[in-house]
Structure formats: C-alpha cells, structure tokens
Design an enzyme around this catalytic site. Structure first.
Site, short mmCIF file in Angstrom:
data_model
loop_
_atom_site.label_atom_id
_atom_site.label_comp_id
_atom_site.label_asym_id
_atom_site.label_seq_id
_atom_site.Cartn_x
_atom_site.Cartn_y
_atom_site.Cartn_z
N GLY A 83 0.60 -1.10 0.03
CA GLY A 83 -0.09 -0.09 0.29
C GLY A 83 1.03 1.42 -0.08
O GLY A 83 1.87 1.26 0.50
N ARG A 147 1.58 -6.16 -5.00
CA ARG A 147 1.71 -6.65 -3.66
C ARG A 147 1.93 -8.35 -4.10
O ARG A 147 1.62 -9.15 -3.19
CB ARG A 147 0.25 -6.70 -3.04
CG ARG A 147 -0.26 -5.62 -2.81
CD ARG A 147 -1.46 -5.63 -1.64
NE ARG A 147 -1.96 -4.66 -0.98
CZ ARG A 147 -1.43 -3.91 -0.03
NH1 ARG A 147 -0.81 -4.51 0.67
NH2 ARG A 147 -2.16 -2.81 0.55
N ASP A 177 5.98 -5.44 6.74
CA ASP A 177 6.57 -6.33 7.33
C ASP A 177 6.87 -7.65 6.54
O ASP A 177 7.82 -8.11 6.38
CB ASP A 177 5.75 -6.87 8.65
CG ASP A 177 4.33 -6.91 8.44
OD1 ASP A 177 3.76 -6.56 7.32
OD2 ASP A 177 3.65 -7.53 9.22
N ASP A 178 5.88 -7.67 5.73
CA ASP A 178 5.75 -9.04 4.84
C ASP A 178 6.70 -8.63 3.78
O ASP A 178 7.63 -9.71 3.60
CB ASP A 178 4.56 -9.46 4.05
CG ASP A 178 3.70 -10.09 5.01
OD1 ASP A 178 3.89 -10.47 6.21
OD2 ASP A 178 2.42 -10.07 4.78
N LYS A 204 8.16 0.46 5.45
CA LYS A 204 7.17 1.45 5.03
C LYS A 204 5.75 0.87 5.63
O LYS A 204 5.46 -0.17 5.51
CB LYS A 204 7.02 1.44 3.46
CG LYS A 204 6.04 2.08 3.15
CD LYS A 204 5.23 1.12 1.88
CE LYS A 204 4.44 -0.06 2.46
NZ LYS A 204 3.54 -0.81 1.80
N THR A 205 4.89 1.86 5.96
CA THR A 205 3.47 1.52 5.97
C THR A 205 2.60 2.53 6.70
O THR A 205 3.27 2.97 8.04
CB THR A 205 2.95 -0.05 6.77
OG1 THR A 205 1.48 0.07 6.84
CG2 THR A 205 3.70 -0.18 7.90
N ASP A 207 -0.06 2.00 8.33
CA ASP A 207 -0.56 1.28 9.53
C ASP A 207 0.20 1.38 10.76
O ASP A 207 -0.36 1.06 11.86
CB ASP A 207 -0.68 -0.27 9.24
CG ASP A 207 -1.80 -0.57 8.16
OD1 ASP A 207 -2.26 0.40 7.56
OD2 ASP A 207 -2.01 -1.67 7.64
N LYS A 244 -26.15 17.87 15.99
CA LYS A 244 -27.41 17.09 15.48
C LYS A 244 -26.89 15.51 15.18
O LYS A 244 -27.70 14.54 14.97
CB LYS A 244 -28.17 17.76 14.55
CG LYS A 244 -27.68 17.98 13.53
CD LYS A 244 -28.83 18.67 12.35
CE LYS A 244 -28.11 18.95 10.97
NZ LYS A 244 -29.07 19.64 10.30
#
Ligand code: FBP
Length: 549
Positions: A83, A147, A177-178, A204-205, A207, A244
């Site tokens: 991603g 990916r 990680d992968d 990188k990520t 997340d 509201k």
C-alpha cells in the site's frame, strides 16, 4: 484544486530540501560503518539461524562521518511494495542522491508495479528529470506498486537473472513487514548462491505496525495520521456546531489500531475503539455495541445527541466470535459458493451457508444486518477469502447502536448518525516534513548499505525524538527482527507485527482520559499539515512517537 494552487503546492514540494542526520550530510565518500556485536533474532534463534545460515548474526550497523573506502559508481534497483505511504518518493530520492554523491555514473533503476516488476525485469531508469518531478510528493506513481509476494524459487532465480543482467550492486525493497521479510529471504538466497548484489529493505506502512526496539516507526504513519486527524477535527467542530449528528469514522489500518490511537490522542473524540483491547477483553459484538450505546445514551441525557466515534478498520477480526465466523465462512463458502450466489434473497443465502457453520457462528451471522451479511457472503478476494477490509463496520455499528437504543428507556427520539471511512485520503498525501526527512534519510542509508556491500539489512534511522541533526542512521540485520509464526498451516520466519501495546504509554494516556472525552467536547482541531512556520509545529512528531509507544 485550481491550476495555480496545484502549481504552488508542486513547487513547494519539489523545492524542499529534506534534512539529513549529520553522519550522511557529506555524501557517501564521507560515511563509514561502525559495526556492533553479532546479533540474534528476537525469538526462535535456532530455527531462524537454520533458515538464514548466510546472513544470520550480522552486526547492527551505525554510520559515522569518516573517509569511506572503495567509493565507486553504484547500480541500484528499487521496488515499491504494498500500500502507498507518504514518503515513498523520498526514499527513492534519498537513494538517488546517495548513489550520485558517490559518482555521477551511478544508476537507479525503478522496477515497475512492485515486486512483480523485479521478477519480470521491467524497469525505467530514473534520471534527474524524472526524480526532480517527484521529490517530496505523495504517492508511489513514479514507478507504481504491487502486492506480488516474493517467495518461490522460480521468482528468486528470475531476480538473480535481472540482478546479473543489469549489473546491480543492490536491490532496495520498500515495504511493510511481509515485504521486508521477503527481502531478507531474497538476500539469503542471493548470498547462498554467491550472487554479489545486496538486498536491503526500508520500513514503510501507514498502519504503523512495522516497529520495534530498533525501528521506531515506519515512514508514512506520521502524514497519514495527521491527515486523518485534521479531517476528524473538522468533523468534530461541525458536530459541535450543528449538535445533531453522531459521526462514526472508520480509520484505515488492516489489523493494528495505531492509526486510531494516534488520531484519538490528536483529536480527543467521544469514543475510540481499540481492536487489541476488544480482543484482550474477549468482547462480543453485542458488548462492543453496548459500550458505544452507553456513551450515546449518557450524552443524550445531558442534552447532547451528537458525538464522534473512531472505529478501527481491523475491528471485526479482533472480536473472537466474528473471527470464528469469518474463518468458518472461508471454508464453508468453498463448497456452496455457486448455490449462495444463485439464491435471490439474502435470507436464502444465509440459510444455505448456515448449514455449513457451527450453531454459534450461524447465530452470529443471523444477528447481523442484511447489508453486512451480504458483504460477508459475496465480497471475496482472489483466494476465496472474505475481504474483511471491505466490511463496512462503521455502518454495522450505527445500525446496531440504533437498534439497541430503541430498547433503552433512557433514550428518546431519533439517533442520527453519519458514517465515514478515511483511508485513501491519507495514503498519498504530500509527506509531512517529518516523513519527507525521515524517508529521505532511510533512502540515503540504503545507499550507504549498498556501498558497503551489506545485505539482509533493513535501513534504520533512530533517535527520532531528538531532531534530525541528532538522528542516528544505520542498518539492522532483518533476521534479527524475526520469529517463527504459523501461516497457512506452515511455520514461517516473519517480522513480528507490532500491535498496540495495552501496557504502553500511548494507550495508557488514552485510557486515562477517555471517560472525560466521552462526556465533554474536549475535541482538538489539529488543522492541515503545516510545512512552513515554527519548527515545533512544522516538524512536530506524532503523539505515539513522543510518548515512546
Ligand atoms: P501495507 O501494509 O502494504 O502498507 O498497506 C496498508 C493498507 O493501507 C491498509 O491500511 C489497508 O487495509 C490496505 O493497505 C488496503 O490496501 P488495498 O488498497 O490494496 O486494498
């Protein structure tokens, strides 16, 4: 965006000169490596050592200013994997400027469309014009991402061919990680086969889950969290003005709740669910709903029928009964997919699949709203698995809270709620100054690793709380970050994913304040990312990093 504003943003981005730690500022000819003691993996040492016999045990490396030996032109291939995360282009510009500082004859090849481009040998050569157009910009569009998993021997052999044909000194894989695990496996394969080409990774990520004692944060998290926090702040202000609506906001992050927790600390919402806590407490979906409903009801009693609830993308997989249901559905649908698809009515689809589920999972499925049942039954990935990230948890919770409120005596009138999902809004934002600098330093460090023929390393820059001039650049042997986990029925070496630490300072700060935030309008409005101005604002780090969590 108007033409002029777009041009202005672009020129700001391309003109910015990312800052480097002191050790890297004079270029590759003036960097030497200080090697520490041999290392061990964080767990399962014997198994990891057996799987990585050629690369295991390498020392942690720190870079220092000094006279480098063997300064030469370098050919480096680069891959963007997974991603998008803000800063990806700066890793590439860091590598580019790094290898060009060694020699103008150095070359950077960008493999197209992720790891698949490396296997297929599809690349572009990055030159000054291409590079300058992408400096400090968001996105991965310079070469695209993908990916494809690098795990088969055929793929590794193809990579050897590509490395030899293009005379590559190094391949840098920028990923999560992968992808970094795959980079380490590829490094081991190359070394075991006497291929003199380093393979190094970059963390990188958005997340935020690729972090540990040695990697303080992956790049991209800072910008993505700040982008979402700015949007949440805007919505909170709207909620507090109109008074509201409840806003249920789902936040990206495939499994860990780092983004959710960081955004909660930056904006102080009324509710923020932390998936890791839900799992630790073994909460059912009904309990999660009840907890949110308690806040909605209590606020309504104070005349406040509005609020902000943050929902992590990965939530359903952390609710034990939902996790079991998803696992059973993945198996059950294999045998009855066609029949389920043919059935016209949703009740019929549920009835067909329920015959293949345990009574408990069938009951959980039947209690879900029809729209969610449909997503669970029809949205499958190419492997036939339920696409958990596509489940609209925010809508599910709104529907279930509304239903529960109908049964509560303390609540009268309508519950008006709106749903949002923030994910793609942040993944390709212009990198914050922190991510622009950090990613650039990671790329430059990868170039130093290549220059020193170091393989099986992940580029690492630490001491991030102390300001760029004090950052410590270096590399960590990737096998050191690994343990053995069960994946698809097999024991595999993987980098341990970092979930939110429920004993850590960031979660504790949130937990100490959430009751107060639930009832008050303690909202913070961080505003847009600021690139110019006082350093304490423009170069501010995330709360997570500040708190050391
Ligand atoms: P990475 O783990 O590759 O960094 O990607 C993270 C992520 O942004 C998750 O937050 C999200 O669940 C996922 O990618 C969505 O990916 P896609 O757009 O490919 O479905």
């Amino acid at each position: 965006m108007s033409q002029t504003r777009s041009k202005l943003c672009h020129s700001r981005a391309t003109d910015y000169q990312p800052k480097l730690p002191v050790s890297l500022r004079e270029g590759l000819a003036k960097v030497v490596v200080e090697a520490g003691e041999p290392t061990e993996s964080i767990a399962d040492q014997d198994k990891i050592k057996a799987l990585f016999p050629s690369t295991y045990g390498a020392p942690v490396a720190k870079f220092k200013v000094g006279e480098a030996k063997d300064v030469r032109p370098l050919n480096v291939g680069v891959v963007l994997s997974g991603g998008q995360a803000p800063g990806g282009h700066n890793v590439i510009s860091g590598i580019y400027d790094g290898v060009k500082s060694a020699s103008q004859d150095s070359r950077v090849l960008g493999f197209l469309g992720g790891p698949g481009g490396l296997v297929d040998g599809k690349f572009i050569e990055i030159d000054d014009d291409i590079m300058d157009n992408y400096r400090n910009s968001g996105g991965f569009d310079i070469i695209g991402s993908g990916r494809t998993k690098l795990e088969d021997e055929d793929q590794f052999k193809a990579c050897i061919e590509v490395a030899k044909t293009n005379n590559l000194d190094a391949i840098v894989i920028i990923g999560g990680d992968d992808s970094n695990t795959n980079a380490a496996v590829l490094a081991e394969y190359f070394k075991a086969n006497n291929v003199v080409c380093s393979v190094v990774g970059c963390p990188k990520t958005i997340d935020g889950d690729l972090k540990n004692k040695y990697i303080e944060t992956p790049f991209g998290f800072d910008t993505a969290a700040k982008t979402y926090a700015a949007l949440i702040g805007n919505i909170a202000r709207d909620a507090n003005s109109a008074k509201k609506y409840w806003h249920f906001i789902k936040l990206m992050g495939r499994s860990a709740t780092h983004i959710g927790l960081e955004c909660a600390l930056q904006t102080q919402p009324n509710v923020c669910l932390i998936s890791e806590e839900v799992e630790a407490k073994q909460m059912t979906l009904a309990q999660v709903v009840s907890e949110i409903t308690d806040v909605v009801e209590a606020r309504a009693k104070n005349g406040k029928k509005f609020g902000i609830a943050l929902i992590p993308e990965g939530l359903v997989e952390f609710i034990p009964e939902m996790k079991t249901l998803i696992r059973e559905l993945n198996d059950a649908l294999v045998g009855c997919e066609a029949e389920v698809e043919k059935a016209a009515k949703i009740e019929d689809k549920v009835e067909i699949v329920s015959k293949h589920l345990t009574a408990q999972s069938a009951a959980v499925l039947s209690d879900l709203p029809a729209g969610i049942q449909l997503q669970l039954l029809l949205d499958r990935d190419p492997h036939g698995n339920v696409q958990v990230s596509l489940i609209e948890t925010e809508k599910l919770l709104i529907e279930m809270v509304a239903k529960e409120l109908e049964n509560r005596e303390g609540y009268s009138g309508k519950f008006k709620a709106l749903n949002h999902f923030f994910g793609y809004e942040g993944r390709c934002a212009h990198p914050s100054n922190f991510d622009a600098d950090y990613a650039y330093a990671l790329g430059f460090s990868a170039a130093v690793l290549a220059q020193n023929k170091m393989t099986g390393y992940i580029s690492a820059v630490s001491n991030l709380k102390a300001g760029v001039e004090n950052w410590v650049a270096g590399g960590i042997p990737t096998s050191m970050l690994m343990n053995i986990e069960r994946r698809h029925g097999e024991d595999k070496p993987v980098i341990q994913k970092a979930l939110v630490d429920l004993e850590g300072p960031a979660f504790k700060k949130f937990a100490e304040n959430r009751e107060k935030w639930a009832m008050e309008e303690a909202y913070l409005y961080p505003g847009a990312i600021q690139y110019f101005g006082p350093s304490e604002i423009c170069d501010a780090i995330t709360e997570t990093l500040k708190l050391g969590a």
